[in-house]
Design an enzyme around this catalytic site. Structure first.
Site, short mmCIF file in Angstrom:
data_model
loop_
_atom_site.label_atom_id
_atom_site.label_comp_id
_atom_site.label_asym_id
_atom_site.label_seq_id
_atom_site.Cartn_x
_atom_site.Cartn_y
_atom_site.Cartn_z
N CYS B 353 0.63 -1.20 -0.12
CA CYS B 353 -0.30 0.06 0.34
C CYS B 353 1.23 1.59 -0.04
CB CYS B 353 -0.86 0.09 1.13
SG CYS B 353 -2.52 -0.80 1.38
N ASP B 354 1.83 0.74 0.14
CA ASP B 354 2.93 2.73 -0.38
C ASP B 354 3.41 2.65 -1.55
OD1 ASP B 354 4.21 4.65 -0.46
OD2 ASP B 354 5.46 4.50 1.23
#
Lengths: 138, 398
Positions: B353-354
Protein backbone atom coordinates in the site's frame (compact mmCIF):
# COMPACT_ATOMS: atom_id res chain seq x y z
CA UNK A 1 1.46 -33.91 -19.18
CA UNK A 2 4.39 -35.12 -17.11
CA UNK A 3 4.98 -32.82 -14.12
CA UNK A 4 8.71 -32.51 -14.77
CA UNK A 5 8.23 -31.46 -18.39
CA UNK A 6 5.43 -29.08 -17.42
CA UNK A 7 7.63 -27.44 -14.81
CA UNK A 8 10.57 -27.18 -17.22
CA UNK A 9 8.46 -25.44 -19.86
CA UNK A 10 7.11 -22.92 -17.34
CA UNK A 11 10.52 -22.29 -15.81
CA UNK A 12 12.26 -21.86 -19.17
CA UNK A 13 9.67 -19.30 -20.19
CA UNK A 14 9.94 -17.52 -16.84
CA UNK A 15 13.72 -17.34 -16.68
CA UNK A 16 14.21 -16.55 -20.37
CA UNK A 17 10.88 -15.24 -21.62
CA UNK A 18 10.33 -14.74 -25.32
CA UNK A 19 9.23 -11.34 -26.64
CA UNK A 20 10.15 -9.49 -23.45
CA UNK A 21 11.01 -5.81 -23.80
CA UNK A 22 8.91 -3.07 -25.36
CA UNK A 23 9.67 -1.33 -28.64
CA UNK A 24 9.41 2.30 -29.66
CA UNK A 25 7.03 1.90 -32.59
CA UNK A 26 3.67 3.64 -33.09
CA UNK A 27 2.42 0.69 -35.11
CA UNK A 28 1.77 -1.20 -31.86
CA UNK A 29 -1.26 -0.81 -29.63
CA UNK A 30 -0.23 -0.68 -25.99
CA UNK A 31 -2.12 -1.86 -22.97
CA UNK A 32 -1.00 -1.74 -19.35
CA UNK A 33 -2.31 -4.42 -17.11
CA UNK A 34 -2.10 -4.20 -13.34
CA UNK A 35 -3.63 -7.09 -11.53
CA UNK A 36 -6.47 -6.09 -9.21
CA UNK A 37 -5.73 -8.97 -6.88
CA UNK A 38 -1.95 -9.34 -6.75
CA UNK A 39 1.18 -7.43 -7.74
CA UNK A 40 1.60 -8.48 -11.37
CA UNK A 41 2.15 -5.34 -13.40
CA UNK A 42 2.75 -5.87 -17.12
CA UNK A 43 2.63 -3.80 -20.30
CA UNK A 44 1.81 -5.38 -23.64
CA UNK A 45 2.29 -4.04 -27.19
CA UNK A 46 0.42 -5.65 -30.05
CA UNK A 47 0.87 -5.08 -33.76
CA UNK A 48 -2.00 -6.20 -35.99
CA UNK A 49 -1.81 -5.75 -39.78
CA UNK A 50 -4.33 -7.03 -42.31
CA UNK A 51 -6.12 -8.92 -39.56
CA UNK A 52 -2.95 -10.82 -38.70
CA UNK A 53 -1.11 -10.53 -35.35
CA UNK A 54 2.34 -9.54 -36.60
CA UNK A 55 4.03 -9.11 -33.25
CA UNK A 56 3.41 -8.89 -29.48
CA UNK A 57 5.86 -7.61 -26.86
CA UNK A 58 5.58 -7.43 -23.10
CA UNK A 59 7.50 -6.11 -20.11
CA UNK A 60 7.11 -5.40 -16.41
CA UNK A 61 7.21 -7.05 -12.98
CA UNK A 62 5.31 -10.26 -12.51
CA UNK A 63 5.42 -13.71 -10.98
CA UNK A 64 6.56 -16.94 -12.60
CA UNK A 65 3.07 -17.84 -13.80
CA UNK A 66 2.17 -14.42 -15.25
CA UNK A 67 5.56 -14.05 -16.96
CA UNK A 68 5.81 -17.56 -18.36
CA UNK A 69 2.19 -17.64 -19.54
CA UNK A 70 2.74 -14.32 -21.33
CA UNK A 71 5.80 -15.75 -23.05
CA UNK A 72 4.08 -18.97 -24.15
CA UNK A 73 0.84 -17.23 -25.10
CA UNK A 74 2.62 -14.65 -27.25
CA UNK A 75 4.62 -17.38 -28.99
CA UNK A 76 1.34 -19.08 -29.84
CA UNK A 77 -0.40 -15.97 -31.13
CA UNK A 78 2.17 -14.36 -33.40
CA UNK A 79 1.35 -14.97 -37.05
CA UNK A 80 -2.25 -15.98 -36.34
CA UNK A 81 -5.37 -14.27 -37.67
CA UNK A 82 -7.45 -12.29 -35.20
CA UNK A 83 -10.16 -14.97 -35.42
CA UNK A 84 -7.63 -17.70 -34.59
CA UNK A 85 -6.36 -15.58 -31.68
CA UNK A 86 -9.93 -15.28 -30.37
CA UNK A 87 -10.29 -19.06 -30.61
CA UNK A 88 -7.04 -19.68 -28.70
CA UNK A 89 -7.93 -17.18 -25.99
CA UNK A 90 -11.43 -18.67 -25.66
CA UNK A 91 -10.13 -22.21 -25.26
CA UNK A 92 -7.34 -21.17 -22.93
CA UNK A 93 -9.75 -19.29 -20.68
CA UNK A 94 -12.06 -22.28 -20.67
CA UNK A 95 -9.19 -24.51 -19.58
CA UNK A 96 -8.24 -22.15 -16.75
CA UNK A 97 -11.87 -21.95 -15.64
CA UNK A 98 -12.23 -25.76 -15.79
CA UNK A 99 -14.67 -25.71 -18.71
CA UNK A 100 -14.49 -27.74 -21.94
CA UNK A 101 -11.63 -26.81 -24.23
CA UNK A 102 -9.78 -28.13 -27.25
CA UNK A 103 -6.21 -28.96 -26.26
CA UNK A 104 -5.08 -29.02 -29.91
CA UNK A 105 -5.89 -25.32 -30.19
CA UNK A 106 -3.97 -24.16 -27.15
CA UNK A 107 -0.83 -26.26 -27.65
CA UNK A 108 1.92 -25.68 -25.08
CA UNK A 109 -0.39 -23.50 -22.97
CA UNK A 110 -1.76 -26.74 -21.60
CA UNK A 111 1.01 -26.58 -19.00
CA UNK A 112 -1.41 -24.41 -17.00
CA UNK A 113 -4.23 -26.96 -17.03
CA UNK A 114 -3.90 -27.51 -13.26
CA UNK A 115 -3.72 -23.87 -12.28
CA UNK A 116 -7.34 -23.84 -11.09
CA UNK A 117 -6.17 -25.92 -8.14
CA UNK A 118 -4.32 -22.83 -6.94
CA UNK A 119 -7.12 -20.22 -6.95
CA UNK A 120 -4.82 -17.31 -6.10
CA UNK A 121 -2.84 -17.98 -9.31
CA UNK A 122 -5.73 -18.03 -11.75
CA UNK A 123 -5.53 -14.29 -12.34
CA UNK A 124 -1.77 -14.57 -12.89
CA UNK A 125 -2.38 -17.14 -15.63
CA UNK A 126 -5.06 -14.94 -17.23
CA UNK A 127 -3.29 -11.59 -17.26
CA UNK A 128 -1.86 -11.89 -20.79
CA UNK A 129 -5.07 -13.43 -22.09
CA UNK A 130 -7.17 -10.57 -20.70
CA UNK A 131 -4.79 -7.90 -21.98
CA UNK A 132 -4.82 -9.23 -25.55
CA UNK A 133 -8.57 -9.76 -25.43
CA UNK A 134 -8.99 -6.07 -24.50
CA UNK A 135 -6.90 -4.95 -27.47
CA UNK A 136 -8.75 -7.19 -29.90
CA UNK A 137 -12.15 -6.01 -28.62
CA UNK A 138 -11.16 -2.43 -29.27
CA UNK B 1 4.43 -14.89 24.55
CA UNK B 2 0.80 -15.74 25.46
CA UNK B 3 0.50 -18.13 22.50
CA UNK B 4 -2.12 -20.19 24.29
CA UNK B 5 -4.56 -17.25 24.04
CA UNK B 6 -4.57 -17.40 20.24
CA UNK B 7 -6.70 -20.29 19.04
CA UNK B 8 -5.56 -19.89 15.44
CA UNK B 9 -2.05 -20.90 16.48
CA UNK B 10 -3.39 -24.38 17.30
CA UNK B 11 -3.23 -24.90 13.55
CA UNK B 12 0.20 -25.69 12.21
CA UNK B 13 0.72 -22.11 11.12
CA UNK B 14 3.51 -19.54 11.31
CA UNK B 15 1.74 -16.19 11.28
CA UNK B 16 4.12 -13.43 10.22
CA UNK B 17 1.65 -10.93 8.78
CA UNK B 18 0.62 -8.92 11.82
CA UNK B 19 1.30 -5.55 10.20
CA UNK B 20 -1.53 -6.49 7.90
CA UNK B 21 -3.83 -7.70 10.64
CA UNK B 22 -3.12 -9.20 14.02
CA UNK B 23 -4.51 -12.40 15.47
CA UNK B 24 -7.18 -12.01 18.13
CA UNK B 25 -6.91 -13.48 21.62
CA UNK B 26 -9.76 -15.65 22.84
CA UNK B 27 -10.90 -13.07 25.41
CA UNK B 28 -11.57 -10.54 22.62
CA UNK B 29 -13.59 -13.04 20.60
CA UNK B 30 -15.43 -14.22 23.72
CA UNK B 31 -16.43 -10.67 24.58
CA UNK B 32 -17.96 -10.19 21.13
CA UNK B 33 -19.67 -13.57 21.25
CA UNK B 34 -21.12 -12.61 24.61
CA UNK B 35 -22.66 -9.53 23.00
CA UNK B 36 -24.15 -11.63 20.19
CA UNK B 37 -25.20 -14.65 22.26
CA UNK B 38 -26.33 -13.01 25.48
CA UNK B 39 -26.53 -9.25 25.33
CA UNK B 40 -27.55 -8.06 21.87
CA UNK B 41 -29.08 -4.61 21.79
CA UNK B 42 -28.61 -1.27 20.15
CA UNK B 43 -27.15 1.52 22.22
CA UNK B 44 -28.80 4.74 23.44
CA UNK B 45 -32.43 5.09 24.40
CA UNK B 46 -33.06 1.41 25.22
CA UNK B 47 -34.39 1.18 28.77
CA UNK B 48 -33.80 -2.54 29.22
CA UNK B 49 -30.85 -4.20 30.93
CA UNK B 50 -28.97 -5.26 27.79
CA UNK B 51 -29.13 -1.77 26.29
CA UNK B 52 -27.99 -0.23 29.55
CA UNK B 53 -25.07 -2.67 29.72
CA UNK B 54 -24.04 -1.89 26.15
CA UNK B 55 -24.27 1.87 26.73
CA UNK B 56 -21.93 1.39 29.63
CA UNK B 57 -19.46 -0.69 27.59
CA UNK B 58 -19.58 1.80 24.71
CA UNK B 59 -18.62 4.63 27.05
CA UNK B 60 -16.17 2.53 29.03
CA UNK B 61 -14.27 1.82 25.80
CA UNK B 62 -13.87 5.56 25.17
CA UNK B 63 -12.59 6.04 28.70
CA UNK B 64 -10.17 3.15 28.25
CA UNK B 65 -8.89 4.64 24.97
CA UNK B 66 -8.57 8.08 26.58
CA UNK B 67 -6.52 6.59 29.40
CA UNK B 68 -4.48 4.49 26.96
CA UNK B 69 -3.26 7.46 24.91
CA UNK B 70 -3.83 10.35 27.35
CA UNK B 71 -6.62 12.36 25.81
CA UNK B 72 -10.05 13.55 26.86
CA UNK B 73 -12.79 10.96 26.33
CA UNK B 74 -14.80 13.57 24.37
CA UNK B 75 -11.96 13.61 21.84
CA UNK B 76 -12.45 9.93 20.92
CA UNK B 77 -14.53 9.09 17.82
CA UNK B 78 -15.27 5.58 16.58
CA UNK B 79 -14.77 5.04 12.86
CA UNK B 80 -14.64 1.97 10.63
CA UNK B 81 -10.81 1.90 10.66
CA UNK B 82 -7.69 3.98 10.31
CA UNK B 83 -8.40 4.85 6.67
CA UNK B 84 -11.81 6.12 7.63
CA UNK B 85 -10.32 8.12 10.51
CA UNK B 86 -7.83 9.92 8.26
CA UNK B 87 -10.48 10.63 5.63
CA UNK B 88 -12.78 11.95 8.33
CA UNK B 89 -10.48 14.73 9.48
CA UNK B 90 -8.98 15.48 6.07
CA UNK B 91 -12.39 15.91 4.45
CA UNK B 92 -14.25 17.13 7.54
CA UNK B 93 -11.69 19.62 8.86
CA UNK B 94 -8.74 20.17 6.52
CA UNK B 95 -10.83 20.68 3.40
CA UNK B 96 -12.58 23.58 5.10
CA UNK B 97 -9.60 25.21 6.80
CA UNK B 98 -6.71 24.75 4.38
CA UNK B 99 -6.37 27.09 1.43
CA UNK B 100 -4.87 27.05 -2.03
CA UNK B 101 -1.07 27.08 -1.66
CA UNK B 102 -0.97 25.85 1.94
CA UNK B 103 1.70 23.18 2.33
CA UNK B 104 1.24 19.73 3.89
CA UNK B 105 4.37 17.74 4.72
CA UNK B 106 4.23 13.97 4.19
CA UNK B 107 6.88 11.34 3.44
CA UNK B 108 7.22 8.87 0.62
CA UNK B 109 7.03 5.98 3.07
CA UNK B 110 3.44 6.67 4.11
CA UNK B 111 0.61 4.22 3.63
CA UNK B 112 -1.86 5.06 0.84
CA UNK B 113 -4.33 6.08 3.55
CA UNK B 114 -2.09 8.95 4.59
CA UNK B 115 -1.37 10.00 1.02
CA UNK B 116 -4.47 9.74 -1.14
CA UNK B 117 -6.80 11.89 1.03
CA UNK B 118 -4.16 14.65 0.85
CA UNK B 119 -3.69 14.12 -2.91
CA UNK B 120 -7.43 14.61 -3.15
CA UNK B 121 -7.16 17.98 -1.33
CA UNK B 122 -4.34 18.92 -3.65
CA UNK B 123 -6.70 18.40 -6.59
CA UNK B 124 -9.79 19.86 -4.96
CA UNK B 125 -8.49 22.98 -3.20
CA UNK B 126 -4.90 23.34 -4.42
CA UNK B 127 -2.89 22.51 -1.29
CA UNK B 128 0.75 21.67 -2.01
CA UNK B 129 2.28 18.37 -0.93
CA UNK B 130 5.96 18.31 0.01
CA UNK B 131 7.85 15.22 1.09
CA UNK B 132 10.20 15.16 4.05
CA UNK B 133 13.51 13.61 2.93
CA UNK B 134 14.38 10.05 3.85
CA UNK B 135 17.94 9.11 4.82
CA UNK B 136 19.99 6.14 3.60
CA UNK B 137 18.01 3.83 5.93
CA UNK B 138 14.73 5.23 4.49
CA UNK B 139 14.07 6.86 7.85
CA UNK B 140 12.95 10.47 8.21
CA UNK B 141 15.70 13.02 7.77
CA UNK B 142 14.66 15.31 10.62
CA UNK B 143 16.91 18.13 9.48
CA UNK B 144 14.86 18.50 6.31
CA UNK B 145 11.73 19.30 8.35
CA UNK B 146 13.15 22.60 9.62
CA UNK B 147 14.31 23.49 6.13
CA UNK B 148 10.91 22.74 4.60
CA UNK B 149 9.18 24.81 7.30
CA UNK B 150 11.48 27.78 6.69
CA UNK B 151 10.97 27.67 2.93
CA UNK B 152 7.24 26.91 2.74
CA UNK B 153 3.90 27.92 4.18
CA UNK B 154 3.59 24.62 6.09
CA UNK B 155 0.22 24.21 7.79
CA UNK B 156 0.16 20.47 8.47
CA UNK B 157 2.60 17.61 9.04
CA UNK B 158 0.97 14.20 8.65
CA UNK B 159 3.08 11.12 9.30
CA UNK B 160 2.88 7.51 10.32
CA UNK B 161 4.30 6.91 13.78
CA UNK B 162 5.72 3.63 12.46
CA UNK B 163 5.70 3.13 8.71
CA UNK B 164 4.13 -0.04 7.42
CA UNK B 165 6.93 -0.95 4.99
CA UNK B 166 10.17 0.36 6.50
CA UNK B 167 8.96 -0.06 10.07
CA UNK B 168 10.97 2.89 11.36
CA UNK B 169 9.71 4.51 14.54
CA UNK B 170 9.37 8.27 14.18
CA UNK B 171 10.19 10.57 17.05
CA UNK B 172 6.71 12.04 17.30
CA UNK B 173 7.57 13.84 20.53
CA UNK B 174 10.26 15.82 18.68
CA UNK B 175 8.07 16.47 15.63
CA UNK B 176 5.19 17.47 17.89
CA UNK B 177 7.43 20.09 19.52
CA UNK B 178 8.42 21.49 16.13
CA UNK B 179 4.75 21.68 15.16
CA UNK B 180 3.82 23.47 18.37
CA UNK B 181 6.60 26.04 17.96
CA UNK B 182 5.59 26.73 14.36
CA UNK B 183 1.81 26.62 14.83
CA UNK B 184 1.50 23.59 12.54
CA UNK B 185 -1.17 20.90 12.87
CA UNK B 186 0.32 17.47 13.56
CA UNK B 187 -1.51 14.36 12.33
CA UNK B 188 -0.27 10.91 13.35
CA UNK B 189 -1.20 7.63 11.71
CA UNK B 190 -0.67 5.16 14.56
CA UNK B 191 -1.92 2.03 12.74
CA UNK B 192 1.44 0.27 13.18
CA UNK B 193 2.44 1.69 16.56
CA UNK B 194 -0.60 1.69 18.83
CA UNK B 195 -0.15 -2.03 19.50
CA UNK B 196 3.34 -1.80 20.99
CA UNK B 197 4.54 1.77 21.49
CA UNK B 198 3.36 4.24 24.13
CA UNK B 199 1.59 7.27 22.66
CA UNK B 200 0.79 10.42 24.58
CA UNK B 201 -1.72 12.46 22.60
CA UNK B 202 -1.46 15.59 24.75
CA UNK B 203 2.23 15.55 25.49
CA UNK B 204 3.18 15.05 21.84
CA UNK B 205 0.98 17.96 20.69
CA UNK B 206 -0.96 15.74 18.32
CA UNK B 207 -3.86 17.37 16.49
CA UNK B 208 -5.41 14.22 15.00
CA UNK B 209 -4.47 10.61 15.79
CA UNK B 210 -5.79 7.64 13.82
CA UNK B 211 -5.62 3.90 14.37
CA UNK B 212 -7.41 0.63 13.69
CA UNK B 213 -8.52 -1.98 16.16
CA UNK B 214 -7.68 -5.03 14.06
CA UNK B 215 -3.93 -4.43 14.19
CA UNK B 216 -4.04 -4.31 17.99
CA UNK B 217 -5.70 -7.71 18.44
CA UNK B 218 -9.18 -6.24 18.25
CA UNK B 219 -11.85 -6.91 15.63
CA UNK B 220 -11.98 -5.59 12.07
CA UNK B 221 -14.53 -2.91 11.20
CA UNK B 222 -13.67 -0.45 13.94
CA UNK B 223 -11.06 2.24 14.24
CA UNK B 224 -10.54 5.39 16.21
CA UNK B 225 -10.01 9.04 15.40
CA UNK B 226 -8.81 11.17 18.27
CA UNK B 227 -9.03 14.88 17.55
CA UNK B 228 -8.04 17.86 19.65
CA UNK B 229 -11.30 19.19 21.06
CA UNK B 230 -10.98 22.72 19.67
CA UNK B 231 -10.43 21.23 16.20
CA UNK B 232 -13.34 18.83 16.53
CA UNK B 233 -15.56 21.83 17.30
CA UNK B 234 -14.82 23.07 13.81
CA UNK B 235 -14.91 19.67 12.05
CA UNK B 236 -17.91 18.87 9.84
CA UNK B 237 -19.60 15.49 10.21
CA UNK B 238 -19.26 13.55 6.93
CA UNK B 239 -22.28 11.34 7.58
CA UNK B 240 -25.65 12.69 8.66
CA UNK B 241 -28.52 10.62 9.98
CA UNK B 242 -29.61 8.71 13.02
CA UNK B 243 -28.11 9.13 16.46
CA UNK B 244 -25.90 12.09 15.53
CA UNK B 245 -28.67 14.70 15.25
CA UNK B 246 -30.14 16.65 18.14
CA UNK B 247 -33.17 17.90 16.29
CA UNK B 248 -34.58 18.49 12.82
CA UNK B 249 -37.73 20.00 11.37
CA UNK B 250 -39.73 19.77 8.16
CA UNK B 251 -38.31 23.12 6.99
CA UNK B 252 -34.96 21.29 6.58
CA UNK B 253 -33.40 22.82 9.67
CA UNK B 254 -31.36 20.52 11.84
CA UNK B 255 -28.84 20.55 14.64
CA UNK B 256 -26.19 18.12 15.79
CA UNK B 257 -25.51 16.44 19.09
CA UNK B 258 -22.44 17.38 21.06
CA UNK B 259 -18.94 16.22 20.21
CA UNK B 260 -18.09 13.40 19.60
CA UNK B 261 -21.62 11.94 19.11
CA UNK B 262 -22.20 14.09 16.03
CA UNK B 263 -19.44 12.15 14.25
CA UNK B 264 -20.96 8.73 14.93
CA UNK B 265 -23.97 8.49 12.62
CA UNK B 266 -26.16 5.40 12.44
CA UNK B 267 -25.78 2.22 14.44
CA UNK B 268 -22.15 1.86 15.38
CA UNK B 269 -20.36 -1.52 15.41
CA UNK B 270 -21.21 -2.30 19.03
CA UNK B 271 -19.75 -5.80 19.21
CA UNK B 272 -16.54 -4.44 17.70
CA UNK B 273 -16.39 -1.62 20.25
CA UNK B 274 -16.63 -4.24 23.00
CA UNK B 275 -13.93 -6.31 21.27
CA UNK B 276 -11.69 -3.24 21.07
CA UNK B 277 -12.21 -2.58 24.78
CA UNK B 278 -10.98 -6.06 25.56
CA UNK B 279 -8.02 -5.85 23.21
CA UNK B 280 -6.84 -2.67 24.95
CA UNK B 281 -7.27 -4.32 28.33
CA UNK B 282 -5.31 -7.30 27.02
CA UNK B 283 -2.44 -5.06 25.87
CA UNK B 284 -2.48 -3.17 29.17
CA UNK B 285 -2.33 -6.40 31.14
CA UNK B 286 0.94 -7.28 29.43
CA UNK B 287 2.25 -3.72 29.00
CA UNK B 288 3.28 -1.97 25.79
CA UNK B 289 6.90 -1.64 26.87
CA UNK B 290 7.18 -5.37 27.48
CA UNK B 291 5.51 -6.13 24.13
CA UNK B 292 7.82 -3.72 22.31
CA UNK B 293 11.02 -5.06 23.83
CA UNK B 294 9.93 -8.65 23.05
CA UNK B 295 9.23 -7.73 19.41
CA UNK B 296 12.60 -5.99 19.18
CA UNK B 297 14.34 -9.12 20.47
CA UNK B 298 12.55 -11.25 17.87
CA UNK B 299 13.37 -8.75 15.15
CA UNK B 300 17.09 -8.81 15.97
CA UNK B 301 17.01 -12.62 15.90
CA UNK B 302 15.29 -12.58 12.50
CA UNK B 303 17.63 -10.02 10.92
CA UNK B 304 20.72 -11.83 12.17
CA UNK B 305 19.33 -15.07 10.69
CA UNK B 306 18.59 -13.41 7.36
CA UNK B 307 22.12 -11.96 7.34
CA UNK B 308 23.51 -15.49 7.30
CA UNK B 309 21.68 -16.25 4.03
CA UNK B 310 23.67 -14.89 1.13
CA UNK B 311 20.83 -14.63 -1.40
CA UNK B 312 18.69 -12.26 0.71
CA UNK B 313 18.65 -8.46 0.64
CA UNK B 314 17.13 -6.85 3.75
CA UNK B 315 16.04 -3.26 3.05
CA UNK B 316 15.28 -2.02 6.56
CA UNK B 317 18.03 -3.54 8.68
CA UNK B 318 18.17 -0.56 11.04
CA UNK B 319 14.50 -0.19 11.91
CA UNK B 320 13.22 -0.99 15.39
CA UNK B 321 9.75 -2.41 14.90
CA UNK B 322 8.56 -5.92 14.04
CA UNK B 323 8.51 -5.16 10.31
CA UNK B 324 11.28 -6.63 8.15
CA UNK B 325 11.24 -6.37 4.36
CA UNK B 326 13.50 -8.31 2.03
CA UNK B 327 13.85 -9.87 -1.39
CA UNK B 328 15.43 -13.12 -2.49
CA UNK B 329 17.90 -12.74 -5.33
CA UNK B 330 16.25 -13.27 -8.74
CA UNK B 331 12.94 -14.46 -7.30
CA UNK B 332 9.76 -12.39 -7.56
CA UNK B 333 8.45 -11.51 -4.10
CA UNK B 334 5.01 -12.97 -4.75
CA UNK B 335 6.59 -16.29 -5.71
CA UNK B 336 8.52 -16.24 -2.42
CA UNK B 337 5.27 -15.65 -0.52
CA UNK B 338 3.59 -18.52 -2.38
CA UNK B 339 6.55 -20.78 -1.62
CA UNK B 340 6.42 -19.89 2.09
CA UNK B 341 2.66 -20.45 2.13
CA UNK B 342 3.39 -24.03 1.10
CA UNK B 343 4.96 -24.41 4.58
CA UNK B 344 2.04 -22.57 6.23
CA UNK B 345 4.24 -19.54 6.73
CA UNK B 346 2.10 -16.43 6.29
CA UNK B 347 3.90 -13.37 4.93
CA UNK B 348 2.94 -10.64 2.49
CA UNK B 349 4.45 -9.66 -0.86
CA UNK B 350 4.01 -6.48 -2.81
CA UNK B 351 4.28 -2.75 -2.30
CA UNK B 352 2.27 -2.93 0.93
CA UNK B 353 0.00 0.00 0.00
CA UNK B 354 2.87 2.39 -0.58
CA UNK B 355 3.33 2.80 -4.29
CA UNK B 356 5.70 5.80 -4.12
CA UNK B 357 8.32 4.34 -1.78
CA UNK B 358 9.83 2.68 -4.86
CA UNK B 359 11.24 6.12 -5.76
CA UNK B 360 13.50 5.78 -2.71
CA UNK B 361 13.85 2.03 -2.29
CA UNK B 362 14.62 1.26 -5.93
CA UNK B 363 12.32 -1.77 -5.97
CA UNK B 364 8.54 -1.90 -6.30
CA UNK B 365 7.86 -5.07 -4.38
CA UNK B 366 9.26 -6.84 -1.34
CA UNK B 367 8.45 -9.69 1.00
CA UNK B 368 7.27 -8.34 4.35
CA UNK B 369 7.54 -10.25 7.60
CA UNK B 370 5.81 -8.62 10.55
CA UNK B 371 6.12 -9.89 14.09
CA UNK B 372 3.91 -9.55 17.11
CA UNK B 373 3.78 -10.76 20.67
CA UNK B 374 2.47 -14.26 19.87
CA UNK B 375 5.45 -15.04 17.61
CA UNK B 376 8.49 -16.84 18.95
CA UNK B 377 11.97 -17.80 17.82
CA UNK B 378 10.69 -21.14 16.59
CA UNK B 379 8.48 -19.28 14.08
CA UNK B 380 11.54 -17.43 12.84
CA UNK B 381 13.58 -20.63 12.62
CA UNK B 382 10.86 -22.17 10.45
CA UNK B 383 10.97 -19.14 8.14
CA UNK B 384 14.78 -19.20 7.95
CA UNK B 385 14.82 -22.94 7.25
CA UNK B 386 12.36 -22.52 4.41
CA UNK B 387 14.44 -19.67 2.99
CA UNK B 388 17.59 -21.79 3.24
CA UNK B 389 16.00 -24.27 0.84
CA UNK B 390 14.54 -21.74 -1.52
CA UNK B 391 16.56 -23.14 -4.44
CA UNK B 392 13.77 -25.74 -4.58
CA UNK B 393 11.10 -23.06 -4.94
CA UNK B 394 9.98 -23.97 -8.44
CA UNK B 395 9.63 -27.66 -7.59
CA UNK B 396 7.18 -26.51 -4.93
CA UNK B 397 5.21 -23.71 -6.55
CA UNK B 398 5.04 -24.81 -10.20
Amino acid sequence: MDDKIRREIILDNYESPFHKGLVDDNGYKRVSYKSQTCIDNLDYQIKIEDNIVKDIRFDGDACAIATSSSSIMINNLIGKSVDDVRRILYNYKNMIEEKDYDNKIIGELEVYSNISKQPNRINCALICCNAIEDVIKN
Amino acid sequence: MNREDFIMLNKDIVYLDSASTSLKPKCVIDSMNDYYFNNTSNIHRGEYNEAILNNKLYDETKMEIAKFINCDKREVIYTSGCTSSINMFVLGYMKKYLKNGDVVLLSKSEHASNLLPWFNLSKEIGIKIKYIDLDSDYKLDYSSIDKLIKENNVKVISLAHITNVIGDIRDISYIGDICKKNNILFCVDAAQSIQHVKIDFKKYNISFLSFSSHKMMGPTGIGVLVGRYDLLEKMEPLFLGGDMNLDFESDCSYSFKEIPSRFEAGTMPIAEVIGLLNSIKYINNIGVLKIHSYIKELRDYLVSGLDKLDNIVVYNRNSDSGIVIFNVDKIFSQDVAIYLAHYNICVRAGNHCDKILKDELGVSNTVRVSLYLYNNKEDIDKLLNALKNIDKIYDIIL
